[in-house]
Design an enzyme around this catalytic site. Structure first.
Site, short mmCIF file in Angstrom:
data_model
loop_
_atom_site.label_atom_id
_atom_site.label_comp_id
_atom_site.label_asym_id
_atom_site.label_seq_id
_atom_site.Cartn_x
_atom_site.Cartn_y
_atom_site.Cartn_z
N HIS A 184 0.64 -1.11 -0.04
CA HIS A 184 -0.42 0.09 -0.11
C HIS A 184 0.60 1.16 -0.16
CE1 HIS A 184 -3.03 -2.72 2.07
NE2 HIS A 184 -3.43 -2.82 0.95
N LYS A 229 -15.41 -8.42 5.40
CA LYS A 229 -14.28 -8.75 6.19
C LYS A 229 -14.30 -9.17 7.31
CE LYS A 229 -11.43 -6.66 2.18
NZ LYS A 229 -10.86 -5.55 1.87
N ARG A 284 -2.41 -5.76 -8.12
CA ARG A 284 -1.33 -6.61 -7.76
C ARG A 284 -1.17 -7.37 -9.22
NH1 ARG A 284 -3.17 -8.07 -1.93
NH2 ARG A 284 -4.73 -8.07 -3.73
N SER A 312 -3.15 -7.39 2.84
CA SER A 312 -3.32 -7.56 4.44
C SER A 312 -3.83 -8.24 5.25
CB SER A 312 -4.74 -6.65 4.81
OG SER A 312 -4.15 -5.25 4.14
O1 PNS Z 1 -9.28 -2.13 0.38
P1 PNS Z 1 -10.75 -2.58 -0.20
O2 PNS Z 1 -11.22 -3.72 1.00
O3 PNS Z 1 -10.63 -3.81 -1.18
O4 PNS Z 1 -11.47 -1.56 -0.73
C1 PNS Z 1 -12.78 -1.48 -1.43
C2 PNS Z 1 -13.21 0.33 -0.59
C3 PNS Z 1 -13.08 0.29 0.73
C4 PNS Z 1 -12.08 0.85 -1.31
C5 PNS Z 1 -14.57 -0.36 -1.32
O5 PNS Z 1 -15.30 -1.15 -0.45
C6 PNS Z 1 -15.69 1.03 -1.04
O6 PNS Z 1 -15.17 2.00 -1.88
N1 PNS Z 1 -16.38 1.58 -0.69
C7 PNS Z 1 -16.95 2.29 0.29
C8 PNS Z 1 -18.52 2.37 -0.49
C9 PNS Z 1 -18.47 2.60 -1.58
O7 PNS Z 1 -18.48 4.22 -2.21
N2 PNS Z 1 -19.37 1.14 -2.85
C10 PNS Z 1 -19.69 1.26 -3.96
C11 PNS Z 1 -18.56 1.02 -4.77
S1 PNS Z 1 -17.93 0.17 -4.96
#
Ligand code: PNS
Length: 166
Positions: free
Chosen positions: A22, A48, A97, A135
């Protein structure tokens, strides 16, 4: 955005915890952006089990980037596109990745495009040594007593040791 406006990028994620992969993506982003907000989500798209609270994750990320005033971690609730609008950013950054990341990332990027067409998602590819790193693997290895010192920065390592009593 005028040509002279600073470019503010958002790097959203769960960051549970932040890994050196990250960090690598964050540093690459600063090659094209003036400021970076690392946005720690209360609501992740995939289910998660969290190890650290969102507040703990924000604190530790701010410690990791303490020497770089261009970087700041913030928590956000609700939709990413709303958060982006609130902080005046049109640039969402994610790391890619491997090909296995692609489908999930495409879905999120296209959903965000539907929700807010003015926001762009750009992807950075990490250094090859971090392409296997996640992670969840760090959490698992640390929980089983493995050494994760080369995968996370010292503030994160200290928190992992506190959690797992290592
Ligand atoms: O590291 P991650 O868990 O893959 O990140 C995912 C994240 C947090 C970027 C995504 O779940 C997110 O944007 N969550 C906020 C809710 C949202 O906007 N959802 C709609 C778009 S997918």
């Amino acid at each position: 955005m005028s040509p002279s406006s600073p470019i503010v990028a958002i790097y959203p994620g769960s960051f549970d915890p932040m890994t050196k992969g990250h960090e690598d993506i964050a540093r690459r982003t600063l090659r094209v952006a003036d400021r970076l907000i690392i946005a720690v989500a209360y609501t992740a798209t995939q289910q998660k089990q969290n190890l650290f609270t969102v507040e703990e994750r924000v604190t530790v990320i701010n410690e990791v980037f303490a020497s770089d005033e261009r970087v700041e971690a913030q928590a956000f609730e609700g939709l990413l596109v709303d958060f982006a609008r609130d902080v005046g950013s049109r640039l969402v950054v994610r790391g890619l990745r491997a090909i296995s990341d692609f489908e999930y990332e495409m879905q999120m990027a296209q959903m965000n495009q539907e929700l807010s067409p003015e926001i762009e998602t750009i992807f950075f590819v990490p250094e090859v040594e971090y392409s296997f790193l996640s992670s969840s693997l760090v959490r698992q290895v640390a929980s089983l007593g493995g050494d994760v010192a080369r995968f996370v920065s010292p503030p994160v390592l200290a928190r992992l040791k506190e959690k797992y009593g290592a």
